[in-house]
Enzyme design. Structure first.
Site, PDB file in Angstrom:
ATOM      1  N   GLU A   1      -2.416  11.795   2.864  1.00  0.00           N
ATOM      2  CA  GLU A   1      -3.192  11.290   4.004  1.00  0.00           C
ATOM      3  C   GLU A   1      -2.976  12.175   5.225  1.00  0.00           C
ATOM      4  O   GLU A   1      -1.872  12.670   5.475  1.00  0.00           O
ATOM      5  CB  GLU A   1      -2.777   9.850   4.337  1.00  0.00           C
ATOM      6  CG  GLU A   1      -3.704   9.209   5.364  1.00  0.00           C
ATOM      7  CD  GLU A   1      -3.432   7.729   5.586  1.00  0.00           C
ATOM      8  OE1 GLU A   1      -2.291   7.309   5.377  1.00  0.00           O
ATOM      9  OE2 GLU A   1      -4.359   7.021   5.989  1.00  0.00           O
TER      10      GLU A   1
ATOM     11  N   GLU B   1       0.870  -1.179   0.000  1.00  0.00           N
ATOM     12  CA  GLU B   1       0.000   0.000   0.000  1.00  0.00           C
ATOM     13  C   GLU B   1       0.904   1.226   0.000  1.00  0.00           C
ATOM     14  O   GLU B   1       1.887   1.269   0.746  1.00  0.00           O
ATOM     15  CB  GLU B   1      -0.889  -0.004   1.246  1.00  0.00           C
ATOM     16  CG  GLU B   1      -1.713   1.253   1.404  1.00  0.00           C
ATOM     17  CD  GLU B   1      -2.615   1.227   2.643  1.00  0.00           C
ATOM     18  OE1 GLU B   1      -3.107   0.142   3.023  1.00  0.00           O
ATOM     19  OE2 GLU B   1      -2.819   2.304   3.225  1.00  0.00           O
TER      20      GLU B   1
END
Ligand code: NAG
Length: 333
Positions: A162, A157
């Site tokens: 974020e 990932e």
């Protein structure tokens, strides 16, 4: 997105003196010209493979409508529901909007409608250029632009954008199966937050960098009309750059990107301590906005009032909780 322990890594200054600002400033002193380029990136010719813009975000990406794997207080909408509720649409100027519902008053603890989409096409390598005008932010809000492979965390990932709540700097994180760490962060301007990429449901902090550019996240990102996040997934490493709107390299705009000519990346995860091709494959690009949950809920507090669930109940908290996307271009060499 699996950043359950990321808030704890933020509190660990031990990494910063070892690998962060100090090493960057040493390099600047020794050779200022070298610091302003990306010599670790192999020169290559990149060909445009996929261009997502406007309606193609709605047609060529899947809408994920199951319960949020990170335990957020959201109801992710199907394509049909998201478009009919005005949570996913294309403006007349071609900008794609992905929104959190900001009209429905809920009771504390109820889920709010939101959107999570993933590219139908999967990628095991490439140069991914995301031009974004604005991004969600605010109390309880946890937006992410990331890519992920099957059988998490074994196919890896990459979290490109974020953050949670009123965070002011972006965070870049990798999550992998066993045998992957970050041991050499010399060619990056970001601050190392963690070096263990191997993740599990028990420890999801991952290996991570914090961006240093104040325009990289939330309100200040949006004030500058956003910018470009570019990441290169290659056998010899994963590099990630942030360019605020007025600093986007001309070769990006002209669709002939040459990352070897760009500035030092914010994050660089070399293959020396992590076989990139073994740990990252078949990735779908993903964009979502969740609320509270494993990270935003656990980190809730500070300048954000009440409880996270209370914040979710009040629709006026979500007037800034939307993505405005120009395009995502995928190049391969
Ligand atoms: C919801 O947010 C949008 C901006 O994204 C704003 O234009 C609109 O007025 C808001 N709706 C309500 C009911 O406040």
């Amino acid at each position: 997105m699996h950043s359950f322990l990321a808030l704890f890594t933020l509190a660990l200054p031990v990494f910063t003196s070892a690998l962060g600002h100090d090493s960057v400033s040493r390099r600047h002193r020794r050779n200022p010209n070298r610091a302003a380029s990306a010599p670790h990136v192999r020169k290559a010719t990149y060909t445009l493979k996929d261009m997502y813009q406007g309606q193609s975000f709605l047609d060529e990406w899947d809408f994920f409508s199951q319960s949020d794997p990170t335990n957020g207080l959201v109801d992710y909408q199907t394509k049909q529901a998201a478009t009919s509720k005005g949570l996913a649409y294309v403006q007349d100027d071609g900008t794609t909007i992905l929104k959190v519902d900001n009209t429905t008053t809920l009771q504390s603890g109820q889920n709010r409608a939101s959107v999570r989409i993933s590219s139908k096409t999967q990628y095991s390598s490439g140069l991914f250029i995301a031009d974004i005008y604005s991004m969600p932010h605010g109390c309880s809000v946890w937006p992410a632009y990331w890519s992920v492979g099957p059988d998490w965390p074994n196919a890896g990932e990459i979290d490109v954008i974020e953050g949670v709540n009123q965070q002011d700097l972006n965070q870049y994180t990798l999550h992998t199966g066993s045998g992957c760490s970050l041991t050499n962060a010399q060619v990056a301007t970001g601050r190392v937050l963690g070096t263990t990429c191997t993740s599990s449901n028990g420890d999801n902090s991952g290996c991570a960098f914090q961006e240093t550019d104040a325009r990289s996240y939330g309100h200040t990102f949006n004030l500058a009309a956003g910018g470009v996040y570019a990441h290169l997934l290659a056998d010899d490493g994963i590099s990630i750059w942030f360019f605020s709107r007025d600093e986007i390299p001309a070769d990006i705009t002209s669709q002939s990107p040459d990352p070897s000519s760009w500035s030092t990346p914010s994050a660089f995860f070399p293959s020396t301590s992590c076989s990139i091709s073994d740990h990252f494959y078949d990735h779908s690009l993903t964009i979502d906005t969740t609320l509270c949950g494993d990270w935003a809920g656990a980190a809730y507090g500070g300048a954000c009032p009440g409880t996270c669930a209370d914040a979710v109940a009040d629709p006026t908290n979500f007037d800034s909780a939307h993505w405005a996307l120009n395009y995502i271009a995928v190049y391969q060499s």
